[in-house]
Design an enzyme around this catalytic site. Sequence first.
Site, short mmCIF file in Angstrom:
data_model
loop_
_atom_site.label_atom_id
_atom_site.label_comp_id
_atom_site.label_asym_id
_atom_site.label_seq_id
_atom_site.Cartn_x
_atom_site.Cartn_y
_atom_site.Cartn_z
N ASP A 14 0.86 -1.17 0.00
CA ASP A 14 0.00 0.00 0.00
C ASP A 14 0.91 1.23 0.00
OD1 ASP A 14 -2.41 1.57 0.32
OD2 ASP A 14 -1.82 1.82 2.41
N ASP A 16 -0.04 5.07 1.06
CA ASP A 16 -0.17 6.01 2.17
C ASP A 16 -0.07 5.30 3.52
OD1 ASP A 16 -0.76 8.13 0.31
OD2 ASP A 16 -2.77 7.29 0.13
N GLY A 64 -8.02 3.80 3.44
CA GLY A 64 -7.78 2.65 2.57
C GLY A 64 -8.81 2.44 1.49
N ARG A 67 -11.77 6.93 -2.95
CA ARG A 67 -12.22 8.23 -2.46
C ARG A 67 -13.75 8.36 -2.35
NH1 ARG A 67 -11.25 12.18 -6.56
NH2 ARG A 67 -9.24 11.14 -6.65
N SER A 142 -5.40 5.46 -4.30
CA SER A 142 -5.16 6.85 -4.70
C SER A 142 -5.01 6.98 -6.21
CB SER A 142 -3.91 7.38 -4.01
OG SER A 142 -3.56 8.66 -4.50
N ASN A 144 -3.54 9.55 -7.30
CA ASN A 144 -2.31 10.34 -7.37
C ASN A 144 -1.08 9.51 -7.03
OD1 ASN A 144 -3.92 12.78 -7.71
ND2 ASN A 144 -4.38 12.60 -5.53
N ASP A 200 -1.45 -0.62 6.12
CA ASP A 200 -1.64 0.06 7.40
C ASP A 200 -3.12 0.26 7.74
OD1 ASP A 200 -1.81 3.58 7.00
OD2 ASP A 200 -1.97 2.11 5.40
#
Length: 250
Positions: A14, A16, A64, A67, A142, A144, A200
């Site tokens: 992952d 972030d 996680g 969006r 994401s 991004n 995470d």
Amino acid sequence: MLGLPDGIDACLFDLDGVLTRTAKVHAAAWKQMFDDYLQARAKRTGEDFVAFDAGHDYDEYVDGKPRYDGVRSFLESRGIELPDGTPDDPPSAETVDGLGNRKNELVLELIERDGVEAYEGSVRYVRAARDAGLRRAVVSSSTNCRDVLEAAGIVDLFEEIVDGNVAREQGLKGKPAPDTFLAGARALGVAPARAAVFEDAVAGVEAGRAGNFGHVVGVDRVGHAAALREHGADVVVEDLAELLDQEAGR
């Protein structure tokens, strides 16, 4: 090897909170977006304003997840129904997609202002995995993802990227469904049973377990190790460097 069981040939990371220190950036953007919306709604309707909790609400409803799913999940927790809208909705639109687009706008502003920092222990670990011949992919909701990896200077450490753009193009369900991790394993040409997932977020750990991956590593950056274990992590560490240090100490 690398704190992993025998038979693991690939690592699916992952982004972030595992590779980069962007989870706090996302939490801040979610809070600003939702608080602005909830305050405006309270003024309009006379309802009490209850702020978005960057701890509980972030972990429970948005961390996680893709969006727009995160927006929908949090709004449902408050009993708020909004039209979905479309991904082209402006950030000012009072729709699920509009709110999601506002959150993304805020994230990009924060990243441009403050930059992106990678976790040093994670960079050490990924390099060690590369040197050991393990395949490596980033799997993130994401859109991004590539920009963040490039800003952190670590994009070259990975062979494949499965991000929110890939998920949309391929019609993949977001975490906690295992679809994106399974796509990462396919991209590397590795069976799920021979791949390790590094996550995470509780939703990400659930995705790793649901996909029957060979090993699920929970990364506890915010003190929720018990929740990560309860939802399927085989092992929980505070930093990936711990896995290297465990091997060195054997």
